[in-house]
Design an enzyme around this catalytic site. Structure first.
Site, PDB file in Angstrom:
ATOM      1  N   LYS A 254       0.842  -1.194   0.000  1.00 27.13           N
ATOM      2  CA  LYS A 254       0.000   0.000   0.000  1.00 27.13           C
ATOM      3  C   LYS A 254       0.882   1.252   0.000  1.00 27.13           C
ATOM      4  CE  LYS A 254      -3.688  -1.948   2.943  1.00 27.13           C
ATOM      5  NZ  LYS A 254      -4.852  -1.794   2.051  1.00 27.13           N
ATOM      6  N   ARG A 329     -10.165 -11.372   2.928  1.00 25.61           N
ATOM      7  CA  ARG A 329     -11.100 -12.415   2.494  1.00 25.61           C
ATOM      8  C   ARG A 329     -10.515 -13.810   2.669  1.00 25.61           C
ATOM      9  NH1 ARG A 329     -11.416  -9.678  -3.306  1.00 25.61           N
ATOM     10  NH2 ARG A 329     -11.123  -7.931  -1.867  1.00 25.61           N
TER      11      ARG A 329
END
Length: 486
Positions: A254, A329
């Protein structure tokens, strides 16, 4: 610190007074000078609150608009409570009486807003906030001590969730997270079992293990359970929370500004479900509840998982890794598969899962989807009740298509467009029960304070889930009464 709260029968002149009303006529019992009446009337023409200073005390008035829906009126009462705290702090007043002149009973919401605004996170500060409200007197015959205790407990739980989100990785590793849950377990009386790395490896939780590969700290898998003897549900309600205690994005790194710099909040979903179970146990809800929290950080170490890897999940599904920043997830999927062992009545997972959920809802709501319309509507109603609102999106089959892989059962990314629902479709693959997914990427962490929601961790999800669980107990109790009458 929660102030001392007690119920009294009448208003006195010894303490500051705060009241709710829909019309100034309702405040006739309060002795105001003509100047004060005129000032209050002018204030209410443009604003919803008014403070009159009577040194050393204050008179505070909150106006509830009658043309608003009930849930909006309740939120107006909470916001008035927030402004009351600010008014008391301004003059250094530590005691206050609360009363309600409205026909509807908004005093619990007024009290809740006041209490929620007392939160501070000062563990790492040299100088602490000196002001604290010490004493609150409730002048309202409609409110009970049981209701006050419930509000105190849900406020404490919200503060727990905020604290957990605000803690940095330098303190809150996955293992420390488990220790913090253990403290709450000892206090509230729910049970806790923690799987450490060897057990997780034995269970072959490939999603959790893959995300953890780049970390120097081992993962944990936490099982919380509240099962009172008077539980009214035969099958457990399972809450699953994403416990990524820090997310660098892994090798799909990121950027730092407005991204990685607040990724200590990536366990906001786990904080919310832990706090909700804590509140349920403190308030002794007659409901069997299980919480599942897979916990790890996601870092780009030399042995980190990489785009192109294929991993095998707890249920045997193979997943091609397209992006290591789609890690939430993966750990949730293992937990959702594990939830099958409980044959649950319902599973709700909460996660700060996708940036696109923030784009959809901003900081004002979470995104919800699920395969059970009735329960989704029930949860949305709890969202209105608590003003932790939900925006529903569909789980159409078309959103599953981008998750296909030529070399594995699934890929973990899909496409940029529709990403929030695509992530939901990925999770759906690992369910075979009634299931709801809440993506709270927007409201879990705020950059600026808004009313009783502080900058930093907001505790979003705690009050929402608790209200839902309480509504379940009422629903089950009503059903039992109907059956008994037949």
């Amino acid at each position: 610190m929660i102030p001392k709260i007690s119920i009294t029968s009448k208003i006195t002149v010894e303490h500051s007074l705060a009241c709710l009303c829909t019309d100034l006529k309702e405040t006739a019992s309060i002795q105001l000078s003509e100047t004060e009446k005129s000032f209050l009337q002018k204030k209410f023409e443009k604003e919803d609150t008014c403070t009159i200073t009577r040194i050393p005390n204050i008179l505070f008035f909150g106006k509830i608009k009658t043309d608003k829906e009930p849930y909006r009126q309740a939120e107006m009462a909470r916001v008035a409570g927030t402004k009351l705290y600010d008014a008391l702090k301004l003059v250094g007043e530590t005691s206050v009486q609360l009363t309600n002149f409205c026909e509807a009973g908004f005093l619990p919401d007024f009290l809740e807003g006041l209490l929620l605004n007392t939160y501070t996170f000062e563990k790492y500060k040299k100088e602490k906030e000196p002001f604290q409200i010490e004493n609150i007197l409730i002048v309202d015959e409609k409110i009970t001590n049981e209701k006050i205790d419930e509000i105190i407990n849900t406020t404490k739980a919200t503060f727990v969730a905020r604290d957990l989100v605000n803690e940095p990785l330098s303190f809150l590793t996955a293992n420390q997270f488990s220790k913090e849950i253990e403290k709450l377990s000892d206090e509230a009386g729910f049970s806790l079992e923690v799987f450490h790395k060897k057990k997780i490896e034995a269970l072959k939780m490939g999603g959790l293990l893959a995300v953890n590969k780049g970390s120097i700290d081992p993962p944990t898998f936490n099982i919380l359970e509240w099962k009172p003897e008077n539980a009214t549900n035969k099958q457990a309600i399972v809450l699953v929370g994403k416990g990524v205690v820090y997310d660098t994005g892994g090798l799909s790194l990121k950027p730092t500004p407005n991204s990685m710099d607040y990724m200590k909040s990536d366990m906001g979903g786990a904080a919310g479900i832990v706090a909700a179970i804590y509140a349920a146990a403190l308030n002794k809800l007659p409901l069997h509840i299980v919480g599942l929290v897979p916990a790890t950080d996601n870092r780009p170490d030399g042995n980190a998982y990489v785009p192109g890897d294929i991993i095998k999940m707890f249920d045997g599904t193979t997943v091609e890794i397209k992006n290591t920043d789609a890690e939430g997830r993966l750990i949730l999927a293992d937990a959702l598969s594990y939830a099958k062992k409980y044959k649950p009545e319902l599973v709700i997972d909460c996660a700060t899962l996708t940036g696109s959920a923030d784009i959809i809802a901003g900081p004002h709501a979470a995104v919800v989807m699920g395969n059970t319309t009735e329960k989704v509507e029930q949860l949305k109603q709890s969202g209105l009740n608590t003003y932790e609102r939900l925006i529903e999106v569909p789980l159409w089959e078309e959103y599953a298509a981008p998750l296909k892989s030529p070399i594995a059962d699934l890929n973990n990314l899909g496409t940029r467009e529709g990403q929030t629902t695509i992530a939901g479709k990925f999770l759906e693959h690992f369910t075979d029960y009634n299931w709801i997914h809440v993506d709270m990427a927007g409201p879990a962490f705020r950059k600026e304070k808004e009313a009783y929601r502080p900058a930093g961790g907001t505790g979003f999800g705690t009050r929402l889930l608790y209200d839902f669980l309480k509504s379940e107990t009422l629903r089950l109790s009503t059903n039992s009464m109907v059956i008994a009458q037949k």
